[in-house]
Design an enzyme around this catalytic site. Structure first.
Site, mmCIF file in Angstrom:
data_model
loop_
_atom_site.group_PDB
_atom_site.id
_atom_site.type_symbol
_atom_site.label_atom_id
_atom_site.label_comp_id
_atom_site.label_asym_id
_atom_site.label_seq_id
_atom_site.Cartn_x
_atom_site.Cartn_y
_atom_site.Cartn_z
ATOM 1 N N THR A 96 0.861 -1.176 0.000
ATOM 2 C CA THR A 96 0.000 0.000 0.000
ATOM 3 C C THR A 96 0.896 1.223 0.000
ATOM 4 O O THR A 96 1.646 1.456 0.947
ATOM 5 C CB THR A 96 -0.927 0.011 1.223
ATOM 6 O OG1 THR A 96 -1.766 -1.149 1.182
ATOM 7 C CG2 THR A 96 -1.801 1.256 1.227
ATOM 8 N N LYS A 141 -7.231 1.307 -2.838
ATOM 9 C CA LYS A 141 -6.840 0.873 -1.490
ATOM 10 C C LYS A 141 -7.070 1.989 -0.471
ATOM 11 O O LYS A 141 -7.411 1.736 0.682
ATOM 12 C CB LYS A 141 -5.371 0.439 -1.475
ATOM 13 C CG LYS A 141 -4.890 -0.087 -0.120
ATOM 14 C CD LYS A 141 -5.679 -1.315 0.352
ATOM 15 C CE LYS A 141 -5.275 -1.759 1.766
ATOM 16 N NZ LYS A 141 -3.953 -2.386 1.809
ATOM 17 N N LYS A 162 0.552 4.760 8.434
ATOM 18 C CA LYS A 162 1.138 5.155 7.144
ATOM 19 C C LYS A 162 0.056 5.291 6.079
ATOM 20 O O LYS A 162 0.015 6.270 5.327
ATOM 21 C CB LYS A 162 2.187 4.128 6.725
ATOM 22 C CG LYS A 162 2.781 4.329 5.343
ATOM 23 C CD LYS A 162 2.144 3.425 4.279
ATOM 24 C CE LYS A 162 2.393 1.961 4.555
ATOM 25 N NZ LYS A 162 1.841 1.092 3.481
#
Length: 303
Positions: A103, A178, A246
């Site tokens: 990701t 995502k 993150k």
């Protein structure tokens, strides 16, 4: 299992909570696998099953047809793929395909695709959802950005790792999808954790509560898969808190660029900052329950 020489040779970089299981499915299917990772010990189980170790991503790519990466952060992706001396792209041959399943930033996925095209190499961004459970079971949801041609080449491999494989569009589209996924999870996890803390404080038997709410309108993947872990004080990572932070940071950065206000996402990010500050950054995302309980003076683990 004996390698099937008719199958494409696979390069694999990243053997974390999910990566090791995903690579294992390719080995089980008979693929020859070239492998590298920062920590050799994390690769030992795969090496014992027939994977071959190489010292750099460039060497892995030079001995592969398709190269998969699943690492931690965008700066790791940049180093692993684009480093001019040791990166994957430096070792690729025309016609190879790189698939980044980390990701990461949509803009970086676009940059990688542009650099790859200059070397007649295809690049896909293909982040996944499903955590450690989905990785082990080969049931991940895989969100793909890039060309249809490249996807066709890697589809059989992706099918070994995932149950739902959807082509979302051009380079970066997988990463944007995502972000949608992570925004959905972020606020849903707040609800899961708050609901279980409420149930505990009300004196209910939480496994019994789960029998009712898990199959009703409130049911979700997070509730049904992570709720029992919260109840049983099992906070080991299916997906690290630090990695979720993150991801939310990337999503908030994209929101600012698009001039979007996302108060729910911002709240979730702040709550997860609290989880990390309390020492749970290497626990699973469901460790949010510990921080939520703590806000009301509840010691969840010793309740």
């Amino acid at each position: 299992m004996t390698n099937d020489q008719s199958l494409p040779k696979i390069g694999w970089i990243g053997t974390g909570v999910m990566g090791a299981s995903m690579c294992g499915h390719l080995l089980d299917a008979g693929h020859e696998v070239a492998l590298t990772t920062r920590t050799l010990a994390k690769a030992e189980s795969l090496l014992n099953r027939g994977a071959t170790w190489y010292s750099t991503p460039k060497d892995v790519a030079a001995n592969s047809d398709l190269v998969f990466t699943i690492v931690g952060y965008p700066h790791d992706v940049r180093e692993v793929i684009l480093d001019p001396d040791t990166g994957v792209l430096a070792g690729c041959k025309p016609g190879n395909v790189m698939v980044d399943m980390t990701t990461s930033q949509p803009s970086l996925a676009v940059e990688i695709a542009e650099q790859a095209a200059k070397r007649e190499v295809d690049s896909l961004d293909a982040p996944v959802s499903g955590g450690d459970t989905g990785a082990r079971g080969g049931t991940l949801s895989i969100m793909v950005g890039g060309s249809t041609r490249a996807l066709k080449k890697v589809q059989p491999c992706l099918s070994l790792m995932g149950k739902t494989i959807v082509h979302q569009g051009g380079p970066g589209a997988g990463q944007h999808t995502k972000m949608v996924n992570q925004i959905l999870i972020a606020t849903n996890m707040i609800g899961v954790c708050e609901a279980l803390v409420y149930g505990h404080k009300a004196g209910l038997d939480l496994p019994t509560v789960m029998q009712s709410v898990g199959s009703g309108a409130a049911g979700s993947w997070s509730l049904n898969n992570l709720g029992p872990r919260i109840i049983d004080n099992q906070f080991g990572p299916g997906f690290y808190v630090e990695h979720f932070l993150k991801d939310m940071g990337i999503a908030l950065e994209e929101c600012r660029a698009m001039k979007l206000s996302m108060p729910g996402l911002a709240l979730a990010e702040q709550l997860y900052q609290s989880v990390a500050a309390q020492g749970h950054e290497r626990d699973g995302t469901h460790a949010l329950a510990l921080a939520i309980a703590n806000l009301s003076g509840i010691d969840w683990k010793n309740r």
